[in-house]
Write a protein that holds these residues in place. Sequence first.
Motif, PDB file in Angstrom:
ATOM      1  N   SER A 118      10.240  63.420  56.268  1.00 27.48           N
ATOM      2  CA  SER A 118       9.720  62.173  56.820  1.00 27.48           C
ATOM      3  C   SER A 118      10.493  60.945  56.349  1.00 27.48           C
ATOM      4  N   VAL A 119      11.248  61.079  55.255  1.00 28.49           N
ATOM      5  CA  VAL A 119      12.014  59.937  54.755  1.00 28.49           C
ATOM      6  C   VAL A 119      13.515  60.151  54.942  1.00 28.49           C
ATOM      7  N   MET A 120      13.872  61.169  55.709  1.00 25.66           N
ATOM      8  CA  MET A 120      15.273  61.417  56.044  1.00 25.66           C
ATOM      9  C   MET A 120      15.604  60.793  57.393  1.00 25.66           C
ATOM     10  N   PRO A 121      16.890  60.599  57.687  1.00 22.30           N
ATOM     11  CA  PRO A 121      17.250  60.238  59.061  1.00 22.30           C
ATOM     12  C   PRO A 121      16.908  61.407  59.976  1.00 22.30           C
ATOM     13  N   PRO A 122      16.764  61.192  61.289  1.00 27.81           N
ATOM     14  CA  PRO A 122      16.503  62.316  62.193  1.00 27.81           C
ATOM     15  C   PRO A 122      17.521  63.427  61.956  1.00 27.81           C
ATOM     16  N   THR A 123      17.007  64.641  61.755  1.00 30.90           N
ATOM     17  CA  THR A 123      17.840  65.760  61.301  1.00 30.90           C
ATOM     18  C   THR A 123      17.471  67.024  62.055  1.00 30.90           C
ATOM     19  N   LEU A 124      18.481  67.828  62.351  1.00 32.57           N
ATOM     20  CA  LEU A 124      18.273  69.141  62.952  1.00 32.57           C
ATOM     21  C   LEU A 124      19.132  70.155  62.213  1.00 32.57           C
ATOM     22  N   VAL A 125      18.556  71.325  61.960  1.00 34.63           N
ATOM     23  CA  VAL A 125      19.305  72.469  61.444  1.00 34.63           C
ATOM     24  C   VAL A 125      19.192  73.578  62.468  1.00 34.63           C
ATOM     25  N   ALA A 126      20.316  74.044  62.953  1.00 33.32           N
ATOM     26  CA  ALA A 126      20.319  75.081  63.984  1.00 33.32           C
ATOM     27  C   ALA A 126      21.691  75.726  64.053  1.00 33.32           C
ATOM     28  N   SER A 127      21.746  76.849  64.766  1.00 33.88           N
ATOM     29  CA  SER A 127      23.008  77.566  64.967  1.00 33.88           C
ATOM     30  C   SER A 127      23.554  77.397  66.378  1.00 33.88           C
ATOM     31  N   ASP A 128      22.680  77.223  67.348  1.00 32.84           N
ATOM     32  CA  ASP A 128      23.068  77.185  68.758  1.00 32.84           C
ATOM     33  C   ASP A 128      23.786  75.878  69.086  1.00 32.84           C
ATOM     34  N   PRO A 129      25.054  75.924  69.500  1.00 30.26           N
ATOM     35  CA  PRO A 129      25.790  74.689  69.819  1.00 30.26           C
ATOM     36  C   PRO A 129      25.139  73.868  70.926  1.00 30.26           C
ATOM     37  N   VAL A 130      24.454  74.523  71.859  1.00 32.86           N
ATOM     38  CA  VAL A 130      23.779  73.788  72.928  1.00 32.86           C
ATOM     39  C   VAL A 130      22.605  73.001  72.373  1.00 32.86           C
ATOM     40  N   VAL A 131      21.810  73.630  71.523  1.00 30.96           N
ATOM     41  CA  VAL A 131      20.679  72.943  70.895  1.00 30.96           C
ATOM     42  C   VAL A 131      21.173  71.777  70.056  1.00 30.96           C
ATOM     43  N   LEU A 132      22.237  72.003  69.310  1.00 33.39           N
ATOM     44  CA  LEU A 132      22.813  70.950  68.486  1.00 33.39           C
ATOM     45  C   LEU A 132      23.334  69.807  69.361  1.00 33.39           C
ATOM     46  N   GLN A 137      12.451  53.619  45.448  1.00 29.31           N
ATOM     47  CA  GLN A 137      11.664  53.973  44.265  1.00 29.31           C
ATOM     48  C   GLN A 137      10.424  54.770  44.665  1.00 29.31           C
ATOM     49  N   ASP A 138       9.830  54.416  45.791  1.00 27.49           N
ATOM     50  CA  ASP A 138       8.652  55.149  46.259  1.00 27.49           C
ATOM     51  C   ASP A 138       9.018  56.599  46.582  1.00 27.49           C
ATOM     52  N   ILE A 139      10.186  56.806  47.183  1.00 23.25           N
ATOM     53  CA  ILE A 139      10.630  58.164  47.476  1.00 23.25           C
ATOM     54  C   ILE A 139      10.868  58.940  46.181  1.00 23.25           C
ATOM     55  N   ILE A 140      11.460  58.288  45.191  1.00 27.09           N
ATOM     56  CA  ILE A 140      11.723  58.943  43.906  1.00 27.09           C
ATOM     57  C   ILE A 140      10.421  59.390  43.243  1.00 27.09           C
ATOM     58  N   HIS A 198      17.313  55.771  53.443  1.00 21.89           N
ATOM     59  CA  HIS A 198      16.966  57.102  53.930  1.00 21.89           C
ATOM     60  C   HIS A 198      17.469  58.145  52.937  1.00 21.89           C
ATOM     61  N   LEU A 199      16.638  59.116  52.605  1.00 18.42           N
ATOM     62  CA  LEU A 199      17.054  60.236  51.773  1.00 18.42           C
ATOM     63  C   LEU A 199      17.990  61.131  52.582  1.00 18.42           C
ATOM     64  N   THR A 200      19.174  61.422  52.040  1.00 21.52           N
ATOM     65  CA  THR A 200      20.135  62.248  52.778  1.00 21.52           C
ATOM     66  C   THR A 200      20.397  63.591  52.111  1.00 21.52           C
ATOM     67  N   GLU A 201      20.468  63.634  50.778  1.00 21.68           N
ATOM     68  CA  GLU A 201      20.728  64.890  50.081  1.00 21.68           C
ATOM     69  C   GLU A 201      20.067  64.870  48.709  1.00 21.68           C
ATOM     70  N   ILE A 202      19.805  66.072  48.188  1.00 25.63           N
ATOM     71  CA  ILE A 202      19.325  66.239  46.818  1.00 25.63           C
ATOM     72  C   ILE A 202      20.246  67.248  46.150  1.00 25.63           C
TER      73      ILE A 202
END
Length: 305
Positions: free
Chosen positions: A119-133, A233-236, A259-263
């Motif tokens: 919810s605090v990340m930028p819009p994100t998708l994880v997938a394998s299908d190139p069409v979906v991506l 700070q709230d995200i942390i 926006h949180l991008t990686e941990i």
Amino acid sequence: MEQRWLAVLDPPARLKPETDTTLAIIEAARPRGISVDTAQIEDLFVQQTVQVNAVGVSGERHPVPLDEYSLILMRKEPPYDLAFHYATQLLSLTSTPVVNSPSALRDFNEKLIALHFASVMPPTLVASDPVVLGDFVAQQGGRCVLKALDSFQGRSVALVEEARDPQLRQFTDNGRRPVMVQRFLDAVYDGDKRVLLLGDRVLGAVLRRPRQGFHANFAKSEALACSLTPAEQDIITRVGPWLVERGIHFTGVDFIGEHLTEINITCPTGVKQIGMLEDRDLAGDIVEYLIDLSCGGDRHGRAGA
């Protein structure tokens, strides 16, 4: 209580003393009377008990049961491959606290772990299908960042601006391997903020402003002093306790435009850079925290297997 630590790291010849976080921790520990051995993951072995062919402070190599150490620092840099995976399994056989927890290193990919806070990340998708991506890229206005899930230090990261960009097939091996795509944030040109967490608390922060392009990391960026915004700070305050509960005690949390991008949990860096900017002994703070942890301190949780 006499302290004896083991640091599992990369080949010493590849480490840069002026910037390396692991060396900074070792250099801060030894003057405090802590005996610190070093080893690489291939030095781990099991013969009834899990052991290591460790290198002592004077350079001699000798086998040591892992249970004889007070604390083990797992500081092998990515990529996370099978050799790394098997090393975490061997480290799980010891009763000695390991930072970060081997089971957490197995359970959480450094890209995917952030999805627990989607919810605090930028819009994100994880997938394998190139069409979906590709459909996702189109939905985001045709400008996204494409990341291989085993990427590190900005490698295997690309800008995608079309729904049928051939990189979507290249990165997924024609749909056989999942990748991450995120909406491109123009704020990256102002900098990517690296926040180091020690336990559930902020150890320090640095803004990495790219010298050119959009790859914001220590190798390709200018390191600038910064502070956390209230939103960051709230995200942390949400992320920190969650990590400690899972035996993750030293973390690099990355933000772009709040926006949180990686941990980053495998081998977080930035101690030297932040220490220089803030004129602070961050490595010393880490050592004191780890001493407390190795003695059974639970103020910030405990290390796990």
